[in-house]
Structure formats: structure tokens, C-alpha cells
Design an enzyme around this catalytic site. Structure first.
Site, PDB file in Angstrom:
ATOM      1  N   GLU A 120       1.145  -1.274  -0.019  1.00  0.00           N
ATOM      2  CA  GLU A 120      -0.180  -0.023  -0.059  1.00  0.00           C
ATOM      3  C   GLU A 120       0.750   1.225   0.103  1.00  0.00           C
ATOM      4  OE1 GLU A 120      -2.477   3.048   0.014  1.00  0.00           O
ATOM      5  OE2 GLU A 120      -3.288   0.802  -0.103  1.00  0.00           O
ATOM      6  N   ASP A 176      -6.404  -4.435  -5.369  1.00  0.00           N
ATOM      7  CA  ASP A 176      -7.352  -3.672  -4.972  1.00  0.00           C
ATOM      8  C   ASP A 176      -6.930  -2.390  -4.943  1.00  0.00           C
ATOM      9  OD1 ASP A 176      -9.825  -3.322  -3.305  1.00  0.00           O
ATOM     10  OD2 ASP A 176      -8.714  -3.984  -1.227  1.00  0.00           O
TER      11      ASP A 176
END
Length: 262
Positions: A120, A176
């Protein structure tokens, strides 16, 4: 014709001047008024505007650059993305690209995988969700590395290239990240990024591996079709299946893809 109408309807006025935006757009750019009653968190990271607001019906919601991402009522999003009950993650090695809200990581850890690596880029998202979205992420964002998972803050493209150079392959890669763009043609920076992520992910998958990702709303069939055309033009031949689910905070049916090597 209006004078002869047998019905009338009172439309509520648009609310202006609130400290948080009540109006968010759906995938096909319809405008929706949310029942937001509180701004819980707000900050601007090096990458985006990060907000967590509270909705009376949905609980806390993560909003990135004015786009709804995840709410406390959206467990079905993570379950459909991971195809819970259809895929076996026990003793599997998994990479999550994005996923800063921690919802997918938290649900995957319940399946007893061998190891999960989450990549991330935005540390502000991770810290905000660890504090204000705990019903979504549990306590998995509190630590950056354990015996079962590691959270790496950085560019997932760089991490994928490192895996490719090392010849490291995994069982599952979850995309994602950004939604499929709404555009007239599959061109531009967003589409180039999607192609890069797809091609890189195919190179780190084991022959039996799968790339799992979300697409966009079912009300955007042209963009979904363009994405499927992109899948047919990757560096290796692939096949895919699709699933769908109504996501409460999106107020619409969302499409999910499961991509594997032919």
C-alpha cells in the site's frame, strides 16, 4: 402535459455549506445523497485527500478524493473479491496490491494462509483506518510485520518488479487498486497503469495462480467490456470468470474478476 398530470412529487433541497460532502457519485456518475452526519477524520496525504465520515446507515466510511471506497457495512465487498467459499487460501502465499483499509487482509487472515504481503502506497490511509475502521480491519493494521503477514508502504509496481527479478511466484495476487476507468476508449494514464499491473501480476503468479480484482459498476458495461479486451491482450494468454454483488455503500451492483493463466 404538466398541467394534466395526476401526480406531483416534492423534491428536497440540495444541502449546501456543510463541512463534509453529502453528495457522492456512483460509477455511472449519478449523484447520490448520503446520510452523513459527522466528519471523523480528514487529511491530505502526498497522494490524495483522505476522509473518514460517519453515515447513519452505513457506519464509518473511507472516502478518497471524494470517492466512496469502503464502509463498515461492506463486508460483502471483501467476501466477493476473495470469492469466499469458492477459493481455498489455506497455506497459500498471497500478495495484495493496495488494500489500505485493511478489510481484505483481515478477511484473508481468517482463512489460514501461509503468508500475505500487502503493498500500500499511502500510510495516511493505513493509520486512519487502523484507528477509525476497526470493524473492517480488526487489529491487522496495528503491526506492519508478523509471522503471517507483512504490510509494506511503498509503490507496488516497484515491489512487483523486485519479485519478477527474483523469480518469486505466489498463489494469489489481489488488485485492490483503482477502479476500471469510465472512458470512451482504453487509453490514457489510468489504462496504462492497469495494463502494467496486470502484466506484472501475471509474471509473479504460479501456473495455477489467480489474479483477483474488482472492476466497476454493472451499470458501466462499455468500460467493463474494454477491460475484458485488455485482458485478451496481455503478455500471456489468460482466461477469466466474473462475479457480482450489491455493495451497500456503493448503492449498486459491482463486478469482480478472477483471472488465471491459460
Amino acid at each position: 402535459m404538466a398541467l394534466n398530470s395526476q401526480r406531483s412529487k416534492h423534491l428536497p433541497p440540495v444541502k449546501r455549506g456543510t463541512i463534509y460532502d453529502l453528495y457522492l457519485t456512483l460509477s455511472d456518475e449519478r449523484l447520490l445523497e448520503y446520510d452523513i452526519d459527522k466528519l471523523v477524520f480528514e487529511a491530505r496525504s502526498p497522494y490524495q485527500k483522505v476522509q473518514i465520515v460517519h453515515s447513519k446507515s452505513l457506519g464509518n466510511m473511507l472516502i478518497l478524493d471524494e470517492l466512496q471506497n469502503m464502509s463498515e457495512a461492506d463486508l460483502i465487498y471483501s467476501e466477493t473479491l476473495m470469492q469466499r467459499g469458492k477459493e481455498c487460501y489455506e497455506d497459500k502465499e498471497i500478495v495484495i496490491l493496495g488494500g489500505g483499509d485493511g478489510g481484505l487482509l483481515w478477511e484473508l487472515l481468517k482463512e489460514n494462509p501461509k503468508r500475505v504481503t500487502m503493498l500500500e502506497i499511502d500510510d495516511v490511509v493505513i493509520k486512519a483506518c487502523s484507528q477509525y475502521m476497526r470493524s473492517v480491519c480488526g487489529d491487522c493494521l496495528d503491526k506492519r510485520i508478523t509471522s503471517k503477514y507483512e504490510i509494506i508502504v511503498g509503490d507496488c509496481v516497484i515491489a512487483l518488479n523486485h519479485m519478477i527479478n527474483e523469480g518469486h511466484q505466489v498463489d494469489y495476487v489481489f488488485g485492490d487498486l483503482t477502479d476500471i476507468p469510465i472512458s470512451t476508449a482504453p487509453h490514457g494514464d489510468a489504462w496504462d497503469f492497469i495494463r502494467l499491473i496486470l502484466n506484472s501480476s501475471m509474471k509473479v503468479l504460479k501456473p495455477t495462480g489467480k489474479y483477483m480484482t474488482h472492476g466497476n459498476g454493472a451499470s458501466c458495461p462499455k468500460s467493463l467490456k474494454m477491460y475484458e479486451e485488455v485482458l485478451s491482450q496481455l503478455c500471456v494468454p489468460v482466461k477469466f470468470t466474473k462475479d457480482e454483488a450489491f455493495i451497500p455503500s456503493f448503492f449498486e451492483v459491482w463486478i469482480f474478476y478472477q483471472v488465471s493463466l491459460k
